[in-house]
Each structure stands twice: as C-alpha cells, then as structure tokens.
Design an enzyme around this catalytic site. Structure first.
Site, PDB file in Angstrom:
ATOM      1  N   TYR A  36      61.283 -41.986  92.045  1.00 21.83           N
ATOM      2  CA  TYR A  36      61.768 -40.619  92.103  1.00 21.83           C
ATOM      3  C   TYR A  36      61.348 -39.949  93.398  1.00 21.83           C
ATOM      4  O   TYR A  36      60.519 -40.486  94.150  1.00 21.83           O
ATOM      5  CB  TYR A  36      61.273 -39.827  90.891  1.00 21.83           C
ATOM      6  CG  TYR A  36      59.830 -39.393  90.943  1.00 21.83           C
ATOM      7  CD1 TYR A  36      58.798 -40.323  90.804  1.00 21.83           C
ATOM      8  CD2 TYR A  36      59.490 -38.063  91.135  1.00 21.83           C
ATOM      9  CE1 TYR A  36      57.472 -39.919  90.863  1.00 21.83           C
ATOM     10  CE2 TYR A  36      58.167 -37.653  91.186  1.00 21.83           C
ATOM     11  CZ  TYR A  36      57.168 -38.585  91.051  1.00 21.83           C
ATOM     12  OH  TYR A  36      55.857 -38.188  91.115  1.00 21.83           O
ATOM     13  N   LYS A 151      56.589 -44.524  94.837  1.00 26.90           N
ATOM     14  CA  LYS A 151      56.705 -43.288  94.046  1.00 26.90           C
ATOM     15  C   LYS A 151      57.432 -43.622  92.752  1.00 26.90           C
ATOM     16  O   LYS A 151      58.610 -43.296  92.560  1.00 26.90           O
ATOM     17  CB  LYS A 151      57.425 -42.203  94.854  1.00 26.90           C
ATOM     18  CG  LYS A 151      57.183 -40.816  94.290  1.00 26.90           C
ATOM     19  CD  LYS A 151      57.523 -39.754  95.294  1.00 26.90           C
ATOM     20  CE  LYS A 151      57.525 -38.363  94.705  1.00 26.90           C
ATOM     21  NZ  LYS A 151      56.257 -37.930  94.111  1.00 26.90           N
ATOM     22  N   GLU A 183      43.371 -39.038  95.622  1.00 22.38           N
ATOM     23  CA  GLU A 183      44.317 -37.923  95.809  1.00 22.38           C
ATOM     24  C   GLU A 183      44.371 -37.120  94.512  1.00 22.38           C
ATOM     25  O   GLU A 183      43.717 -37.459  93.535  1.00 22.38           O
ATOM     26  CB  GLU A 183      45.708 -38.450  96.183  1.00 22.38           C
ATOM     27  CG  GLU A 183      46.299 -39.416  95.170  1.00 22.38           C
ATOM     28  CD  GLU A 183      47.609 -40.049  95.621  1.00 22.38           C
ATOM     29  OE1 GLU A 183      48.327 -39.443  96.436  1.00 22.38           O
ATOM     30  OE2 GLU A 183      47.923 -41.154  95.130  1.00 22.38           O
ATOM     31  N   LEU A 208      49.795 -42.214  97.577  1.00 22.39           N
ATOM     32  CA  LEU A 208      51.180 -41.965  97.980  1.00 22.39           C
ATOM     33  C   LEU A 208      51.160 -41.357  99.385  1.00 22.39           C
ATOM     34  O   LEU A 208      50.334 -40.498  99.670  1.00 22.39           O
ATOM     35  CB  LEU A 208      51.835 -40.976  97.003  1.00 22.39           C
ATOM     36  CG  LEU A 208      53.303 -40.683  97.294  1.00 22.39           C
ATOM     37  CD1 LEU A 208      54.161 -41.880  96.902  1.00 22.39           C
ATOM     38  CD2 LEU A 208      53.763 -39.448  96.551  1.00 22.39           C
TER      39      LEU A 208
HETATM   40  N1  PMP Z   1      50.219 -37.805  95.678  1.00 16.92           N
HETATM   41  C1  PMP Z   1      50.791 -37.913  94.468  1.00 16.92           C
HETATM   42  C2  PMP Z   1      50.197 -38.843  93.473  1.00 16.92           C
HETATM   43  C3  PMP Z   1      51.932 -37.152  94.153  1.00 16.92           C
HETATM   44  O1  PMP Z   1      52.507 -37.266  92.936  1.00 16.92           O
HETATM   45  C4  PMP Z   1      52.453 -36.253  95.107  1.00 16.92           C
HETATM   46  C5  PMP Z   1      53.632 -35.372  94.792  1.00 16.92           C
HETATM   47  N2  PMP Z   1      54.731 -36.081  94.433  1.00 16.92           N
HETATM   48  C6  PMP Z   1      51.828 -36.182  96.364  1.00 16.92           C
HETATM   49  C7  PMP Z   1      50.721 -36.969  96.613  1.00 16.92           C
HETATM   50  C8  PMP Z   1      52.365 -35.285  97.434  1.00 16.92           C
HETATM   51  O2  PMP Z   1      53.499 -35.854  98.006  1.00 16.92           O
HETATM   52  P1  PMP Z   1      54.643 -34.965  98.675  1.00 16.92           P
HETATM   53  O3  PMP Z   1      53.972 -34.172  99.742  1.00 16.92           O
HETATM   54  O4  PMP Z   1      55.590 -35.965  99.200  1.00 16.92           O
HETATM   55  O5  PMP Z   1      55.201 -34.108  97.594  1.00 16.92           O
END
Ligand code: PMP
Length: 286
Positions: A36, A151, A183, A208
């Site tokens: 996603y 993701k 994270e 991620l």
């Molecule tokens: N880490 C994780 C585990 C996440 O789910 C997200 C948000 N989807 C992020 C980091 C932040 O990623 P982004 O800046 O691409 O939204």
C-alpha cells in the site's frame, strides 16, 4: 465528519463505498499479501506522489506482484478519485493485493488477478493540534518481520503497538530492537542533539524508507542543520534536545514526552518547527 457519499476506487471503477466488492479469496484479505501507499493531499494536490509511486513499484517488485495499471494510469486514477471526493486536505490510501482464487493455497495462484483499491480521507493537515502541543510516545519491543522496507499491508504488529500507545494515553509507539529505536508504528523517528544536529537511522531493510523522511533530508541540505545517519537509543532520545516523527499523514510532529520522560522543554522544538514549515512551504509550491 463529511456526510457526503464517500467514493472509492475498486478495480477500474469509482463507486460509492457501499457498492465496492472484493472477493473473500483475495490474498490481501487471507494472507496480507499486498502492498500500500498513503499520499497526503494539500490544496487538492497529491504531495510527493512520484516518490510514493516509486516506492510502490519497489514494494510490488519485492513481492513479485504486478500492478493492474501502469504508474501513469494509476496516477490518473488517483487524481480522479481526489476530484470525485472533492478532497482539499487529507490523504489518499491505495492498496494492491494479489487477488486470489479458491481453494486457498499458500503459494501464488497462477491465475490470480491483482486488485487495486483506493479511498480518500479528509483531514486538516495544516492546522494539526498535535503540532501545536506536540505528541507523546512510548517505547515498545520491535516484533515485526525482517523486511520492513516493503510497505506491506501486514500491519498487525503496528496495530498492536499503536493500541498499546493509546491504552497508555500516548499517541505513538516507537519500536526498540537491540537497544535502538527502529521507527514509529507509522512514522520515522528523529532526534536533535547539540542544538542543530538531526539524527536518524539508515533506511535499510530494518525500517521503511519514509518518503517524508527523504523529503525532509533534502530540505535539511539547504539549511545549516547537520544530518547524521546512525542508530539511536531510547536513552539518547530521553536526553535529546528534540524528538520528532515524520510521515505522509503528519508531516513533522514533535514528540514532547517519551515513556515518562519529558523531552527538551516539553514543547515543540525549533528544529522540528522549522522543518515542518519548510516541508509545508515546499509541498505547497510544488
Ligand atoms: N515507518 C512506518 C512503519 C510507516 O508505516 C510509515 C507511514 N506509512 C512511515 C515510516 C513514514 O513513511 P512516509 O513518510 O512515507 O509516510
């Protein structure tokens, strides 16, 4: 709450949410076999969307999944849905799952047809109360699988983590592995030390590769803020000048309390505030 009919995109059609159908044999439903992306929307425009689609393609490739649409057509479908739901500020969620056929089997069915689903959410991103006060977080053990760079829609560990945070009266949970923060359950974590040094760990398979992280790091290059890419511990976060998180749905949110410790002054810090302002200015002008 928006009382208007919510339209969703399902496999080539934009339909009212109550008319949307997905097979019970879809492997997204049975195996979390899908990926996603969430893009934010400001002034009716998708922000950092090219980077989101690039990461989507990477996630798809890692799972040997094929998008039912080219990235160009996918982008056109995203724009059509944002317009249909008249979203000025908010988010667009998109998900591609492998599809599936009966009987249920673990390996990929030969004739499965991937499903593409999208929906939008209205959210006031520019005037977030979480930014005014800062948010609070707790630390929890990291229990996820080892390919966090993909993701994937397999988000049970993150849902449990966020639930733990909410039960503890906090907004986010930061996961800890081998003594270091990986994270947030849905965000990238940063600390600020020595006034203007921003620290965040390397985006390898352990986290991620946040799109907002990438955008913020580009912005940092044009400032006098120093960026150091390394791991950091909860103890370093407790005594940091600032702790903040980034994500597409929050941009930059200062974390003013971690576990029972107040971070910095207990108020949003100057570096997080500046990065948030730079990010929004850059998003609005793109
Ligand atoms: N880490 C994780 C585990 C996440 O789910 C997200 C948000 N989807 C992020 C980091 C932040 O990623 P982004 O800046 O691409 O939204």
């Amino acid at each position: 709450m928006n009382a208007a009919t919510q339209y969703v995109y399902v496999n080539g059609e934009i339909v009212p949410e109550n008319d949307a159908k997905i097979s019970v044999f879809d492997r997204g439903f049975l195996f979390a076999d899908g990926v996603y992306e969430v893009s934010s929307i400001l002034a009716g425009k998708l922000i950092d969307n090219d980077m989101h689609l690039k990461r989507l393609q990477r996630s798809l490739d890692e799972l040997e999944l094929t998008s039912p649409l080219t990235m160009e057509d996918l982008n056109a479908a995203q724009i059509a849905l944002v317009e249909k739901n008249a979203v000025d500020q908010g988010m667009l969620y998109l998900q591609i799952t492998r599809g599936g056929t009966a009987p249920r089997q673990f390996h990929f069915p030969k004739d499965a047809k991937p499903s593409l689903v999208m929906f939008t959410q209205h959210k006031n991103l520019l005037e977030a109360p979480e930014f005014e006060t800062g948010i609070t977080a707790i630390t929890i053990p990291e229990i996820r699988w080892k390919r966090r760079d993909i993701k994937s829609v397999a988000l049970l560990a993150q849902a449990l983590g966020k639930q733990q945070a909410v039960a503890a009266g906090a907004d986010e949970a930061l996961m800890v592995e081998n003594g270091n923060i990986t994270e947030g359950t849905s965000s990238t974590a940063f600390i600020v030390v020595d006034g203007n040094k921003v620290i965040s760990r390397r985006a390898n398979t352990e986290i991620l590769n946040g799109i907002t992280r990438q955008a913020v790091l580009q912005l940092i290059e044009e400032t006098d803020i120093e960026f150091i890419e390394r791991r950091f511990t909860p103890e370093e976060a407790y005594s940091a000048d600032e702790l903040f998180i980034t994500s597409a749905s929050t941009f930059v949110h200062p974390v003013v309390k971690l576990d029972d410790r107040t971070i910095g002054t207990g108020k949003p810090g100057s570096v997080a505030t500046r990065l948030r302002e730079l990010y929004i200015a850059s998003a609005m002008s793109s």
